[in-house]
Scaffold this motif. Structure first.
Motif, PDB file in Angstrom:
ATOM      1  N   GLY A  15      52.497  37.524  38.124  1.00  0.00           N
ATOM      2  CA  GLY A  15      51.474  37.905  39.100  1.00  0.00           C
ATOM      3  C   GLY A  15      50.089  37.975  38.472  1.00  0.00           C
ATOM      4  N   GLY A  16      49.987  38.525  37.271  1.00  0.00           N
ATOM      5  CA  GLY A  16      48.708  38.593  36.574  1.00  0.00           C
ATOM      6  C   GLY A  16      48.157  37.222  36.240  1.00  0.00           C
ATOM      7  N   ILE A  17      49.036  36.343  35.787  1.00  0.00           N
ATOM      8  CA  ILE A  17      48.615  34.975  35.466  1.00  0.00           C
ATOM      9  C   ILE A  17      48.168  34.239  36.728  1.00  0.00           C
ATOM     10  N   LEU A  18      48.919  34.403  37.820  1.00  0.00           N
ATOM     11  CA  LEU A  18      48.527  33.769  39.081  1.00  0.00           C
ATOM     12  C   LEU A  18      47.188  34.302  39.578  1.00  0.00           C
ATOM     13  N   SER A  19      46.935  35.572  39.373  1.00  0.00           N
ATOM     14  CA  SER A  19      45.652  36.152  39.764  1.00  0.00           C
ATOM     15  C   SER A  19      44.509  35.551  38.951  1.00  0.00           C
ATOM     16  N   ILE A  81      50.176  43.396  36.494  1.00  0.00           N
ATOM     17  CA  ILE A  81      49.308  42.503  37.265  1.00  0.00           C
ATOM     18  C   ILE A  81      47.850  42.945  37.106  1.00  0.00           C
ATOM     19  N   ALA A  82      47.600  44.229  37.270  1.00  0.00           N
ATOM     20  CA  ALA A  82      46.230  44.758  37.192  1.00  0.00           C
ATOM     21  C   ALA A  82      45.640  44.585  35.797  1.00  0.00           C
ATOM     22  N   ILE A  83      46.400  44.890  34.773  1.00  0.00           N
ATOM     23  CA  ILE A  83      45.885  44.811  33.399  1.00  0.00           C
ATOM     24  C   ILE A  83      45.610  43.370  33.002  1.00  0.00           C
ATOM     25  N   ILE A  84      46.551  42.484  33.268  1.00  0.00           N
ATOM     26  CA  ILE A  84      46.363  41.071  32.907  1.00  0.00           C
ATOM     27  C   ILE A  84      45.193  40.480  33.679  1.00  0.00           C
TER      28      ILE A  84
END
Length: 170
Positions: A15-19, A81-84
């Motif tokens: 999710g983080g990478i997609l964001s 997700i938030a941190i990445i």
């Protein structure tokens, strides 16, 4: 403990990478990618939490999920997700200061265009304070804002999805 968090690590990282990919693509397509990236976050965050909880329940926990387990797995997922996302956006804005200046100018322009409406709703003093804070904004502020807007809906969706998936071995 790894049993509880393996799916959270996988789907939180994804999710983080997609964001980050979304932010990069939107920055390429339009001058200020921040607002649309937040909307994308409202889509990817619940999907990531859903998948993390579903995989945990089905493959790591023999088809059972307590509310506490769901909250734990969901928490790790949306925090990743938030941190990445926040770290990645901050790095992008540090590496490309022109992009940051375009985003900042866009936010200042929106404030000026909406000046009368904002003043009528919150008053002149609040408008001036907000305008000053936007002018003093740093790249880390944009990154932190993005991270916060992954955490807030993440908590909400974790509660809902944990309740839906809850199944105890009774």
């Amino acid at each position: 403990m790894n049993k509880y968090l393996s799916s959270a690590y996988q789907f939180g990282t994804l999710g983080g990478i997609l964001s980050l990919i979304s932010f990069g693509f939107l920055a390429w397509v339009q001058p200020d990618p921040t607002n649309l990236n937040l909307i994308f976050g409202y889509i990817i965050t619940p999907v990531s939490i859903f998948l993390a909880l579903k995989f945990f329940k089905d493959y790591s926990n023999n088809g059972y999920l307590s509310f506490a387990e769901g909250m734990s797995v969901g928490f790790v997922t949306y925090m990743l997700i938030a941190i990445i996302s926040a770290l990645g956006i901050w790095i992008i804005l540090v590496l490309y200061p022109d992009l940051f200046e375009v985003i900042k100018a866009s936010k200042i322009q929106v404030m000026e265009q909406s000046k009368d409406t904002i003043i009528s709703q919150v008053g002149e003093e609040s408008f001036q304070a907000t305008q000053k804070s936007i002018q003093e904004m740093a790249s880390i502020d944009i990154a932190i804002n993005d991270g916060i807007w992954k955490i807030v809906p993440g908590l909400f969706f974790t509660i809902i999805i944990s309740i839906i998936f809850r199944k105890n071995p009774n």
